[in-house]
Design a protein around this motif. Structure first.
Motif, PDB file in Angstrom:
ATOM      1  N   LEU A  80       3.255  -2.227  -1.585  1.00  0.00           N
ATOM      2  CA  LEU A  80       3.393  -2.611  -0.075  1.00  0.00           C
ATOM      3  C   LEU A  80       1.938  -2.370   0.427  1.00  0.00           C
ATOM      4  CD1 LEU A  80       6.753  -2.563   1.521  1.00  0.00           C
ATOM      5  CD2 LEU A  80       5.327  -5.114   1.215  1.00  0.00           C
ATOM      6  N   SER A  81       2.063  -0.697   0.705  1.00  0.00           N
ATOM      7  CA  SER A  81       0.491   0.112   0.573  1.00  0.00           C
ATOM      8  C   SER A  81      -0.620  -0.395   0.129  1.00  0.00           C
ATOM      9  CB  SER A  81       0.922   1.615   1.353  1.00  0.00           C
ATOM     10  OG  SER A  81       0.705   2.199  -0.664  1.00  0.00           O
ATOM     11  N   ILE A  82      -0.763  -1.111  -0.831  1.00  0.00           N
ATOM     12  CA  ILE A  82      -2.225  -1.162  -1.805  1.00  0.00           C
ATOM     13  C   ILE A  82      -2.719  -2.863  -1.155  1.00  0.00           C
ATOM     14  CG2 ILE A  82      -2.065   0.458  -3.530  1.00  0.00           C
ATOM     15  CD1 ILE A  82      -1.081  -1.995  -5.627  1.00  0.00           C
ATOM     16  N   VAL A  83      -1.514  -3.217  -1.114  1.00  0.00           N
ATOM     17  CA  VAL A  83      -1.653  -4.829   0.012  1.00  0.00           C
ATOM     18  C   VAL A  83      -2.232  -4.683   0.539  1.00  0.00           C
ATOM     19  CG1 VAL A  83      -0.638  -7.461  -0.220  1.00  0.00           C
ATOM     20  CG2 VAL A  83      -0.031  -6.194  -2.492  1.00  0.00           C
ATOM     21  N   VAL A  84      -1.627  -4.185   1.867  1.00  0.00           N
ATOM     22  CA  VAL A  84      -2.322  -4.079   3.076  1.00  0.00           C
ATOM     23  C   VAL A  84      -3.174  -3.404   3.503  1.00  0.00           C
ATOM     24  CG1 VAL A  84      -0.633  -3.444   5.235  1.00  0.00           C
ATOM     25  CG2 VAL A  84       0.626  -4.226   3.257  1.00  0.00           C
ATOM     26  N   ALA A  85      -3.587  -2.294   2.353  1.00  0.00           N
ATOM     27  CA  ALA A  85      -4.035  -1.498   3.445  1.00  0.00           C
ATOM     28  C   ALA A  85      -5.826  -2.444   2.411  1.00  0.00           C
ATOM     29  CB  ALA A  85      -4.501  -0.302   1.846  1.00  0.00           C
ATOM     30  N   PHE A  86      -5.680  -3.020   1.224  1.00  0.00           N
ATOM     31  CA  PHE A  86      -6.507  -4.078   0.689  1.00  0.00           C
ATOM     32  C   PHE A  86      -7.205  -5.580   1.340  1.00  0.00           C
ATOM     33  CE2 PHE A  86      -7.848  -7.503  -2.021  1.00  0.00           C
ATOM     34  CZ  PHE A  86      -9.393  -7.038  -2.303  1.00  0.00           C
ATOM     35  N   LEU A  87      -5.938  -5.636   1.847  1.00  0.00           N
ATOM     36  CA  LEU A  87      -6.253  -6.466   2.541  1.00  0.00           C
ATOM     37  C   LEU A  87      -6.700  -6.358   3.838  1.00  0.00           C
ATOM     38  CD1 LEU A  87      -2.998  -8.925   2.984  1.00  0.00           C
ATOM     39  CD2 LEU A  87      -5.403  -9.340   1.543  1.00  0.00           C
ATOM     40  N   ALA A  88      -6.468  -5.561   4.909  1.00  0.00           N
ATOM     41  CA  ALA A  88      -6.996  -4.912   6.632  1.00  0.00           C
ATOM     42  C   ALA A  88      -8.609  -4.148   5.668  1.00  0.00           C
ATOM     43  CB  ALA A  88      -6.078  -3.623   6.832  1.00  0.00           C
ATOM     44  N   ALA A  89      -8.693  -2.884   5.092  1.00  0.00           N
ATOM     45  CA  ALA A  89     -10.172  -3.006   4.814  1.00  0.00           C
ATOM     46  C   ALA A  89     -10.619  -4.011   4.294  1.00  0.00           C
ATOM     47  CB  ALA A  89     -10.024  -2.149   3.057  1.00  0.00           C
ATOM     48  N   PHE A 149      -4.638   6.042   5.998  1.00  0.00           N
ATOM     49  CA  PHE A 149      -5.543   6.975   4.773  1.00  0.00           C
ATOM     50  C   PHE A 149      -5.995   6.058   3.724  1.00  0.00           C
ATOM     51  CE2 PHE A 149      -5.503   8.772   0.302  1.00  0.00           C
ATOM     52  CZ  PHE A 149      -7.202   9.921   0.597  1.00  0.00           C
ATOM     53  N   THR A 150      -4.935   4.557   3.340  1.00  0.00           N
ATOM     54  CA  THR A 150      -5.891   3.967   2.150  1.00  0.00           C
ATOM     55  C   THR A 150      -6.666   3.048   2.739  1.00  0.00           C
ATOM     56  OG1 THR A 150      -2.731   2.924   2.813  1.00  0.00           O
ATOM     57  CG2 THR A 150      -2.901   4.289   0.961  1.00  0.00           C
ATOM     58  N   ILE A 151      -6.166   2.925   3.726  1.00  0.00           N
ATOM     59  CA  ILE A 151      -6.983   1.486   4.836  1.00  0.00           C
ATOM     60  C   ILE A 151      -8.656   2.318   4.299  1.00  0.00           C
ATOM     61  CG2 ILE A 151      -7.756   0.528   6.564  1.00  0.00           C
ATOM     62  CD1 ILE A 151      -4.572   0.174   7.260  1.00  0.00           C
ATOM     63  N   TRP A 152      -8.438   2.892   5.691  1.00  0.00           N
ATOM     64  CA  TRP A 152      -9.875   4.459   5.146  1.00  0.00           C
ATOM     65  C   TRP A 152     -10.200   4.197   3.977  1.00  0.00           C
ATOM     66  CZ3 TRP A 152     -12.837   4.762   9.399  1.00  0.00           C
ATOM     67  CH2 TRP A 152     -13.605   5.272   9.618  1.00  0.00           C
ATOM     68  N   ILE A 193      -5.831   2.436  -7.352  1.00  0.00           N
ATOM     69  CA  ILE A 193      -5.027   3.299  -8.241  1.00  0.00           C
ATOM     70  C   ILE A 193      -5.214   4.984  -7.527  1.00  0.00           C
ATOM     71  CG2 ILE A 193      -5.601   4.608 -10.161  1.00  0.00           C
ATOM     72  CD1 ILE A 193      -6.592   2.439 -11.614  1.00  0.00           C
ATOM     73  N   ALA A 194      -6.458   5.352  -6.756  1.00  0.00           N
ATOM     74  CA  ALA A 194      -6.073   6.654  -6.457  1.00  0.00           C
ATOM     75  C   ALA A 194      -5.313   6.194  -4.542  1.00  0.00           C
ATOM     76  CB  ALA A 194      -7.842   6.638  -5.671  1.00  0.00           C
ATOM     77  N   THR A 195      -5.643   5.168  -4.250  1.00  0.00           N
ATOM     78  CA  THR A 195      -5.162   5.150  -2.950  1.00  0.00           C
ATOM     79  C   THR A 195      -2.911   5.050  -3.304  1.00  0.00           C
ATOM     80  OG1 THR A 195      -5.301   3.123  -3.239  1.00  0.00           O
ATOM     81  CG2 THR A 195      -6.404   4.001  -1.458  1.00  0.00           C
ATOM     82  N   SER A 196      -2.854   4.393  -4.726  1.00  0.00           N
ATOM     83  CA  SER A 196      -1.764   4.139  -4.658  1.00  0.00           C
ATOM     84  C   SER A 196      -1.357   5.928  -5.037  1.00  0.00           C
ATOM     85  CB  SER A 196      -1.932   3.210  -5.842  1.00  0.00           C
ATOM     86  OG  SER A 196      -2.401   4.205  -7.496  1.00  0.00           O
TER      87      SER A 196
END
Length: 273
Positions: A80-89, A149-152, A193-196
């Motif tokens: 969930l975090s990488i999908v949402v962060a990727f779309l937001a970024a 953190f993941t978005i930034w 991968i880093a954010t995951s």
């Protein structure tokens, strides 16, 4: 210059030794019998090798159930975090919209808030949403904790990808979804991968929120399970340390598999944008 390089290497070796020693001591102690663990004389090598501590840890009630809970929550949080962060970024770096700057400032502020200060607000919010004592509520809590953190990080990484690549794909008739899937996603993979890894460690290691949110033992995760080795009659140090070693093993394996991409992603995300 040679003396300086040698000095730097020696300092790095000493730093690594200090950092690794607690981990070595934990693993070393996990293979010691109870008498050696409680001995006032330190033993840097397990002279009396035993697997009894690991047997006790695996036989502890709730291990399998809490392991499955931890795996389910952690995998869901990472995805969930990488999908949402990727779309937001992607939205923050490729589109101009009202409130964009305020959103970025809010992300920075959230990263500076101490995690313990969020316990009461998150508890009340989950209570209002009827998500207390629910793995879904725990999962959403972890996602909320790692998203700033993941978005930034992904935003900084996406800034380094030339917009001309997307424009060329548009000229060839690619849609926005196809561009994100075929152009941006492969290029931003080290950052993902880093954010995951960050999301994995946060969800796997957390004790505070798992203990506060989950009141039913059937929903406990492994960090809460570790507390069961300490009772009113004493602490099973052998079982606790062996269980801690087993608990740390998935993080070590996951990090070993992705460490090369982790270094690339963290470096790029830190210096670009």
């Amino acid at each position: 210059m040679r003396a300086r390089r040698i000095g730097t290497n020696v300092m790095a070796a000493l730093f690594c030794l200090v950092w690794v020693f607690p981990v070595y001591w934990m693993v070393n102690t996990a293979f010691k019998p109870r008498g050696d663990i409680l001995s006032p004389t330190p033993q840097f090598l397990p002279l009396n090798f035993t697997l009894d501590n690991f047997a006790d840890a695996l036989a502890k009630p709730g291990f399998t159930r809490d392991l499955l809970n931890s795996v389910l929550v952690t995998v869901t949080v990472v995805l969930l975090s990488i999908v949402v962060a990727f779309l937001a970024a992607t939205a923050l770096t490729r589109f101009r919209f009202f409130g964009r700057r305020s959103f970025l400032i809010g992300v920075l502020i959230l990263q500076m808030v101490p995690v313990p200060a969020l316990v009461i607000p998150l508890f009340l919010g989950l209570k209002s949403a009827h998500l207390l004592n629910n793995l879904l509520g725990l999962t959403l809590t972890y996602v909320a904790l790692v998203l700033p953190f993941t978005i930034w990080t992904l935003r900084g990484f996406l800034h380094g990808i030339p917009v001309e690549l997307e424009e060329a794909a548009m000229v060839d008739g690619a849609s926005r979804a196809r561009i994100m899937r075929s152009v941006l996603l492969p290029l931003v993979l080290p950052g993902l991968i880093a954010t995951s890894v960050f999301a994995f460690i946060t969800a796997w290691n957390d004790f505070l929120f798992a203990y506060v949110i989950m009141k039913d033992q059937s929903g406990y995760t492994l960090p809460v399970w570790l507390v069961s080795f300490s009772t009113s009659t004493g602490t099973d140090y052998g079982g606790l340390i062996a269980a801690s070693t087993l608990f740390a093993l998935p993080v070590v394996v996951f990090f070993a598999l992705v460490q090369r991409h982790l270094v690339e992603g963290m470096t790029a995300g830190a210096v670009k944008g």
